[in-house]
Design an enzyme around this catalytic site. Structure first.
Site, mmCIF file in Angstrom:
data_model
loop_
_atom_site.group_PDB
_atom_site.id
_atom_site.type_symbol
_atom_site.label_atom_id
_atom_site.label_comp_id
_atom_site.label_asym_id
_atom_site.label_seq_id
_atom_site.Cartn_x
_atom_site.Cartn_y
_atom_site.Cartn_z
ATOM 1 C CD GLU A 13 -3.006 -1.332 2.589
ATOM 2 O OE1 GLU A 13 -4.093 -1.943 2.243
ATOM 3 O OE2 GLU A 13 -1.749 -0.659 2.912
ATOM 4 N N GLY A 79 -12.422 -4.941 1.827
ATOM 5 C CA GLY A 79 -13.712 -5.383 1.375
ATOM 6 C C GLY A 79 -15.516 -4.903 0.926
ATOM 7 C CG MET A 175 -8.892 -4.664 9.366
ATOM 8 S SD MET A 175 -7.714 -6.502 9.301
ATOM 9 C CE MET A 175 -7.255 -6.828 10.759
ATOM 10 C CD GLU A 176 -5.315 -1.165 8.555
ATOM 11 O OE1 GLU A 176 -5.197 -2.578 8.986
ATOM 12 O OE2 GLU A 176 -6.253 -1.176 7.575
ATOM 13 C CG ASP A 199 -12.015 -9.030 0.480
ATOM 14 O OD1 ASP A 199 -13.106 -9.022 0.612
ATOM 15 O OD2 ASP A 199 -11.525 -8.049 0.266
#
Length: 236
Positions: A13, A79, A175-176, A199
């Site tokens: 990333e 996602g 998640m962040e 995804d």
């Protein structure tokens, strides 16, 4: 002077952005390497924070306290929570919230951290506009502005995905982002989150994720570079 902090959770990333930087110096804090230099004529600090909310919040606070950044961008992959989004599509945050914070037993709505005066953390309007314009140039017709939902879970079950949608009405999950947004809010630093869909956050996630993460991350890096360029133009 404007200074942009750029946070990604994984090497893929931030690797492209690091390679584009000039006059780079590297320093370490809390086990993270901070690459300070120039990107698109703008002073920046690029860092891989690691996965999860605690790593992300620590990293964002270091950027605020030790490097004096005036803007924060969180770039990476996510996602999808929206049926209309395909692999490689882009999301620009309007706001961010947690999907895994639940203090409803104390009369807080799901997602709100006790003691905070907001449920969601709003992105900066100017950064949001710059990011959306850049994303549309890279992949026309495949960018949405909306909510990003964050939690310490890799979502790959249909039931979990549907629950997050019901609670947050978000476009994507990762998640962040919300932890970085939370930190930016507490420090009064403008921020935006950029996410490329890697995804579908369902039973196909384990199959899709390794295949598409690289192209998704590269698209976000291109948007981030354009964002840095626009901020640099404001200084001229």
């Amino acid at each position: 002077m404007k200074k942009l902090g750029i946070i990604g959770a994984m090497d893929v990333e931030v690797a492209t952005l690091k390679n584009q930087m000039e006059k780079v110096t590297i320093s370490s804090h809390a086990g993270m390497e901070f690459y300070e230099g120039i990107l698109e004529k703008l002073p920046v600090v690029v860092v891989r924070c690691g996965v999860g909310k605690v790593n992300a919040a620590m990293c964002a606070q270091i950027l605020c306290s030790c490097y004096g950044v005036t803007y924060l961008v969180n770039t990476g992959i996510a996602g999808s929570l929206c049926a209309e989004q395909d692999i490689g599509d882009l999301v620009v945050s309007r706001d961010a919230m947690y999907h895994d914070v639940d203090c409803s037993g104390f009369n807080y709505p799901v997602g709100q951290v006790p003691g905070m005066d907001v449920l969601t953390y709003p992105a900066d309007e100017t950064l949001m506009a710059y990011a959306f314009a850049a994303a549309e140039k890279i992949n026309p017709g495949h960018t949405k502005i909306g909510r990003v939902a964050s939690g310490d879970q890799f979502v790959c079950q249909k039931e979990k995905k549907e629950n997050i949608i019901a609670v947050t009405q978000a476009l994507c999950t990762e998640m962040e982002g919300a932890a970085i947004a939370h930190t930016a809010y507490r420090n009064a630093i403008p921020f935006v989150i950029l996410r490329a869909i890697s995804d579908k956050a369902d039973a196909s996630a384990e199959m899709d994720y390794p295949t598409f993460e690289t192209i998704a991350a590269h698209r976000c890096a291109a948007v981030t570079s354009s964002l840095a360029h626009k901020l640099a133009e404001e200084e001229e």
